[in-house]
Motif scaffolding. Sequence first.
Motif, PDB file in Angstrom:
ATOM      1  N   LEU A 312       0.828  -1.194   0.000  1.00 29.24           N
ATOM      2  CA  LEU A 312       0.000   0.000   0.000  1.00 29.24           C
ATOM      3  C   LEU A 312       0.868   1.251   0.000  1.00 29.24           C
ATOM      4  N   TRP A 313       1.959   1.210   0.749  1.00 36.67           N
ATOM      5  CA  TRP A 313       2.888   2.349   0.727  1.00 36.67           C
ATOM      6  C   TRP A 313       3.406   2.578  -0.690  1.00 36.67           C
ATOM      7  N   ALA A 314       3.737   1.503  -1.400  1.00 38.42           N
ATOM      8  CA  ALA A 314       4.263   1.645  -2.753  1.00 38.42           C
ATOM      9  C   ALA A 314       3.250   2.315  -3.675  1.00 38.42           C
ATOM     10  N   VAL A 315       1.979   1.944  -3.531  1.00 41.32           N
ATOM     11  CA  VAL A 315       0.940   2.538  -4.376  1.00 41.32           C
ATOM     12  C   VAL A 315       0.738   4.011  -4.034  1.00 41.32           C
ATOM     13  N   ASP A 350      -1.916 -11.063   3.325  1.00 37.43           N
ATOM     14  CA  ASP A 350      -1.452 -10.745   1.981  1.00 37.43           C
ATOM     15  C   ASP A 350      -2.598 -10.192   1.140  1.00 37.43           C
ATOM     16  N   PRO A 351      -2.291  -9.278   0.217  1.00 35.41           N
ATOM     17  CA  PRO A 351      -3.336  -8.768  -0.682  1.00 35.41           C
ATOM     18  C   PRO A 351      -3.958  -9.904  -1.494  1.00 35.41           C
ATOM     19  N   THR A 352      -5.253  -9.810  -1.726  1.00 37.91           N
ATOM     20  CA  THR A 352      -5.971 -10.853  -2.469  1.00 37.91           C
ATOM     21  C   THR A 352      -6.909 -10.205  -3.475  1.00 37.91           C
ATOM     22  N   GLY A 353      -7.474 -11.030  -4.339  1.00 34.05           N
ATOM     23  CA  GLY A 353      -8.502 -10.575  -5.275  1.00 34.05           C
ATOM     24  C   GLY A 353      -7.944 -10.154  -6.610  1.00 34.05           C
ATOM     25  N   ASP A 354      -8.857  -9.832  -7.505  1.00 30.56           N
ATOM     26  CA  ASP A 354      -8.510  -9.351  -8.840  1.00 30.56           C
ATOM     27  C   ASP A 354      -9.479  -8.217  -9.198  1.00 30.56           C
ATOM     28  N   PRO A 355      -9.060  -6.986  -9.116  1.00 32.22           N
ATOM     29  CA  PRO A 355      -7.704  -6.513  -8.813  1.00 32.22           C
ATOM     30  C   PRO A 355      -7.327  -6.715  -7.345  1.00 32.22           C
ATOM     31  N   LEU A 356      -6.012  -6.629  -7.062  1.00 27.44           N
ATOM     32  CA  LEU A 356      -5.524  -6.869  -5.704  1.00 27.44           C
ATOM     33  C   LEU A 356      -6.080  -5.835  -4.737  1.00 27.44           C
ATOM     34  N   GLU A 357      -6.515  -6.325  -3.558  1.00 33.07           N
ATOM     35  CA  GLU A 357      -7.023  -5.444  -2.510  1.00 33.07           C
ATOM     36  C   GLU A 357      -6.340  -5.781  -1.199  1.00 33.07           C
ATOM     37  N   THR A 358      -6.183  -4.777  -0.358  1.00 33.04           N
ATOM     38  CA  THR A 358      -5.596  -4.962   0.963  1.00 33.04           C
ATOM     39  C   THR A 358      -6.480  -4.259   1.988  1.00 33.04           C
ATOM     40  N   GLY A 418     -10.895  -3.594   1.398  1.00 32.48           N
ATOM     41  CA  GLY A 418     -11.126  -3.351  -0.008  1.00 32.48           C
ATOM     42  C   GLY A 418     -10.301  -2.216  -0.587  1.00 32.48           C
ATOM     43  N   ILE A 419      -9.131  -1.900   0.004  1.00 30.34           N
ATOM     44  CA  ILE A 419      -8.277  -0.844  -0.546  1.00 30.34           C
ATOM     45  C   ILE A 419      -7.578  -1.387  -1.780  1.00 30.34           C
ATOM     46  N   LYS A 420      -7.848  -0.797  -2.915  1.00 25.39           N
ATOM     47  CA  LYS A 420      -7.348  -1.336  -4.186  1.00 25.39           C
ATOM     48  C   LYS A 420      -5.898  -0.933  -4.421  1.00 25.39           C
ATOM     49  N   LEU A 421      -5.086  -1.936  -4.783  1.00 24.15           N
ATOM     50  CA  LEU A 421      -3.680  -1.698  -5.089  1.00 24.15           C
ATOM     51  C   LEU A 421      -3.429  -1.589  -6.587  1.00 24.15           C
ATOM     52  N   GLU A 422      -4.428  -1.912  -7.386  1.00 19.36           N
ATOM     53  CA  GLU A 422      -4.291  -1.807  -8.830  1.00 19.36           C
ATOM     54  C   GLU A 422      -5.681  -1.627  -9.445  1.00 19.36           C
ATOM     55  N   LEU A 423      -5.714  -1.117 -10.656  1.00 13.73           N
ATOM     56  CA  LEU A 423      -6.969  -0.916 -11.341  1.00 13.73           C
ATOM     57  C   LEU A 423      -7.456  -2.204 -11.981  1.00 13.73           C
ATOM     58  N   ALA A 424      -8.754  -2.311 -12.150  1.00  8.78           N
ATOM     59  CA  ALA A 424      -9.329  -3.504 -12.779  1.00  8.78           C
ATOM     60  C   ALA A 424      -8.866  -3.582 -14.234  1.00  8.78           C
ATOM     61  N   ALA A 425      -8.643  -4.813 -14.673  1.00 15.63           N
ATOM     62  CA  ALA A 425      -8.171  -5.002 -16.039  1.00 15.63           C
ATOM     63  C   ALA A 425      -9.262  -4.650 -17.038  1.00 15.63           C
TER      64      ALA A 425
END
Length: 425
Positions: A312-315, A350-358, A418-425
């Motif tokens: 999350l820090w990286a994002v 660990d982050p899970t899901g698609d897109p990844l969430e933490t 549900g904090i998203k680390l990436e956008l949905a494809a």
Amino acid sequence: MLESVKIARRQSEIRQALAGLVGKSDPSEDETRSMETLDAEYRSNEIRYRGALIAEDAERREAKDDLETRSERDFAELINRFELRQVALALDEGRQLDGATAEVVQEMRSQGGYRGVPVPWAALERRAGETVAAGVPDPIQTRPIIDRLFPDSVAARMGAQMINIDSGAIEWPVVTSAVSAGWASGETANVAGPTAFTTTDRPMKPDHNLGIQMRLTRKTLKQSGAALEQAVRRDMNGAIATELDRAIFLGTGADGEPLGVITGAATYGITSTDDTLNLATWGAFRSAVVRFMTGNTAGSPSAVRALIRPELWAVLDGAAIEPLNETEWDRLLRNIPAGNIAMSANALADPTGDPLETESLLTTAAGGVSPIFVGAWGGVDMIRDPYSDAQSGGLRITALTTVDVTVARPSQLQLIIGIKLELAA
């Protein structure tokens, strides 16, 4: 010697002398004068005795606080001289404990039952001036180490309070009622009616035992000498701190583990909010801080502590805001101090899901009450096993401790999921 004691002894001597003189049927003039002198001295001493008692009583009252706390300070000084090396040698060779180590062990045995050698939690501190070596302890090669037990643990940085419990279960009554004030609507009207003052008990029970095992080879026991002290303390510190951090937040409440704060958020009544933004931003944390402030549990954003994943820090650090020439991470640090932010890949899943969430946990201390209580029963129980490695002359040591976790007020914690680390494809 106290002045009152001196006077009391002199009074006893006078009584003995008078008893011998009074028993004579025909005392001489000198003996009569002696009786008069002793009688006058006795009456004078009675006045002095009462005065001495009053003065000494005042001195006792002034020294009362010091007398009440002296035993605690003395025990703390003994723990500072506690040697884990003696415990290891006692378990391996049967060597007798001596000095401060023996006194601490004897005191702990009198307070509770231990199968092995009891070790106080404070003895696991990494003390200033000590050195450790890499790999097998080697007194020739030395390196500096950190100072205290769990100084950088996630639980400590999130405001958790560790409480030592002698025996039995313990409950913490926490106020849950919302007592409100009300104005009288007229000259003869009544003010607002009474509101029930209610509390909820937050129990901690000795149902969860944490254990670690160490293998000490014969070479280690014979070669390392005093360096074994630092090595045992370092390994115990690291193993216990890592597992406690994980269990305090992610404990399942099953298979012997306590119920962690994040895993048991629903059970503890902690507010859990799903972040619906497209990508992780400071806005998710700002909303939680506002809920703290409107609930009167935090006076400002600087009173809030946050637990986040490194991902999350990286994002946040990579999310540039134009044309302000800053990132979402910069906005977060402007409101929540860097010292109040704990990054951990151990205390959060660990982050899970698609897109990844933490997810992220926010805490605050309200009215001096810590948001999380960690109860530890007694000290660390060190038990020896000389049989498993008997063929090689080694020794196995099991360190057992009993720990439980509970939440003080659910309103002092906020969970963001549900904090998203990436956008949905």
